[in-house]
Design a protein around this motif. Structure first.
Motif, PDB file in Angstrom:
ATOM      1  N   SER A 157      31.808  35.909  51.840  1.00  0.00           N
ATOM      2  CA  SER A 157      31.742  37.241  52.352  1.00  0.00           C
ATOM      3  C   SER A 157      32.608  38.103  51.582  1.00  0.00           C
ATOM      4  O   SER A 157      34.105  37.676  51.675  1.00  0.00           O
ATOM      5  CB  SER A 157      32.005  37.246  54.037  1.00  0.00           C
ATOM      6  N   ASN A 158      32.543  39.387  51.021  1.00  0.00           N
ATOM      7  CA  ASN A 158      33.470  40.000  50.164  1.00  0.00           C
ATOM      8  C   ASN A 158      33.950  40.875  50.945  1.00  0.00           C
ATOM      9  O   ASN A 158      33.939  40.940  52.116  1.00  0.00           O
ATOM     10  CB  ASN A 158      32.702  40.544  49.024  1.00  0.00           C
ATOM     11  N   ALA A 159      35.031  41.736  50.572  1.00  0.00           N
ATOM     12  CA  ALA A 159      35.840  42.669  51.310  1.00  0.00           C
ATOM     13  C   ALA A 159      34.959  43.894  51.887  1.00  0.00           C
ATOM     14  O   ALA A 159      35.665  44.145  53.063  1.00  0.00           O
ATOM     15  CB  ALA A 159      36.776  43.380  50.120  1.00  0.00           C
ATOM     16  N   ASN A 160      33.752  44.253  51.466  1.00  0.00           N
ATOM     17  CA  ASN A 160      32.936  44.985  52.250  1.00  0.00           C
ATOM     18  C   ASN A 160      32.254  44.293  53.151  1.00  0.00           C
ATOM     19  O   ASN A 160      31.223  45.063  53.847  1.00  0.00           O
ATOM     20  CB  ASN A 160      32.000  45.807  51.198  1.00  0.00           C
ATOM     21  N   ASN A 161      32.299  43.017  53.513  1.00  0.00           N
ATOM     22  CA  ASN A 161      31.547  42.231  54.639  1.00  0.00           C
ATOM     23  C   ASN A 161      30.088  42.089  54.065  1.00  0.00           C
ATOM     24  O   ASN A 161      29.123  41.774  54.787  1.00  0.00           O
ATOM     25  CB  ASN A 161      31.608  42.689  55.907  1.00  0.00           C
ATOM     26  N   HIS A 162      29.924  41.771  52.731  1.00  0.00           N
ATOM     27  CA  HIS A 162      28.678  41.359  52.294  1.00  0.00           C
ATOM     28  C   HIS A 162      28.511  39.960  52.225  1.00  0.00           C
ATOM     29  O   HIS A 162      29.396  39.493  51.703  1.00  0.00           O
ATOM     30  CB  HIS A 162      28.389  42.321  50.863  1.00  0.00           C
TER      31      HIS A 162
END
Length: 327
Positions: free
Chosen positions: A169-174
């Motif tokens: 999960s990346n910083a943009n919650n993707h």
């Protein structure tokens, strides 16, 4: 009208009784077979339901047992992976038991699967390579659940390691799903795999400024920040001579969880401290190179409040300022 003699009548009655007995035997046989199949089907359903329950229970027991182990107590990567393997193995054993209860010759099925294993392996070589890569990642453990990693340009926090994929999960919650074979075959950068992480910020100051003062200002703001570690100590030095400025770099060490916010704080505090100290942070500018005997004057593009731009060639002579179109 034809009249049957007593012998013929007796034969007809005997044949009818024989046929009726055969029909009764067939019906009884069908009832026995149907009843046995119904019993076997019911037992098979119960076995399958019990298999699912045992698989869930076994996965939970495995997770709790590994969770109590000191080596894996704070690492859910191994526990999740092992629990999933136990669950799949129990389900496979249960399906074999179900087929045997239904009368399917599992030995012949296993022989057929063994003969077709080569073809299946070739057809599913990508999937099987993901499983093998997942096992290797579990053994090598280049990252754990919760670590921030960069895999092939995709950066995110590891959520789980499955048999086939790694989920992040990346910083943009993707949600990012990467096949294990690609993870193992690519460069893995674990950004939080160490106990500390370095903040590196590049500032630029004018060539006419005192570089020692600029370094002291940057070191001061890093020293005063409560998240910056004292060991290793902050460092600042000249790291580049650019076209129109001198590059001064600030290094500060923090724990991985404080990296993002500390970098933003030091960047803002460094800019404000340089401004307060009167140290120029130059902006990009252009120099006009004339042809013939024209004087060489600096060219500065200025954006006015009304949204227009103007090109200034001589700051001491406003009349030489020529307006441009709307920018």
């Amino acid at each position: 009208m034809t009249t049957l003699v007593p012998d013929q009548l007796s034969e007809a009655v005997a044949a009818g009784r024989q046929t009726l007995k055969i029909d009764e035997a067939v019906l009884a046989k069908l009832i026995d077979v149907g009843g046995a199949f119904a019993v076997n089907l019911t037992v098979a359903i119960l076995i399958f339901a019990a298999t699912l329950f045992v698989a869930k229970w076994g996965a939970g027991v495995t997770r709790r047992a590994l969770g109590r182990t000191r080596a894996f107590r704070h690492d859910s990567t191994v526990t999740t992976f092992a629990a999933q393997v136990v669950r799949v193995v129990i389900i496979i054993i249960g399906l074999i038991a179900v087929l045997q209860r239904l009368g399917v010759q599992t030995t012949s099925i296993i022989a057929v699967l063994g003969a077709a294993s080569l073809a299946v392996g070739l057809a599913l070589q990508g999937t099987l390579s993901n499983v093998a890569a997942g096992v290797m990642l579990l053994v090598l453990r280049p990252y754990r659940v919760g670590d921030v990693v960069d895999i092939g340009g995709a950066t995110g926090s590891v959520q789980r390691l499955d048999l086939f994929t790694t989920q992040m999960s990346n910083a943009n919650n993707h949600k990012i799903v990467v096949p294990n074979s690609k993870v193992l075959g690519d460069i893995i950068t674990n950004l939080s795999g160490q106990k500390t992480r370095r903040v590196e910020i590049h500032f630029t100051v004018g060539y006419g400024e005192n570089l020692s003062d600029a370094r002291k200002v940057l070191l001061a703001i890093a020293t005063l920040h409560d998240k910056v570690l004292t060991d290793p100590a902050p460092w600042s030095g000249v790291t580049g001579l650019l076209d129109s400025a001198v590059q001064v770099t600030l290094h500060a060490w923090v724990v991985p969880g404080d990296w993002w916010q500390t970098q933003a704080d030091l960047m803002q505090a460094g800019k404000e401290a340089l401004d307060e100290a009167g140290i120029e942070i130059p902006f990009p500018h252009q120099v006009a190179v004339p042809y013939g005997d024209e004087d060489v004057l600096p060219v500065v593009t200025v954006r006015t409040a009304d949204g227009h731009t103007a090109v200034t060639r001589d700051a001491d002579d406003p009349s030489r300022t020529k307006p441009r179109g709307k920018g």
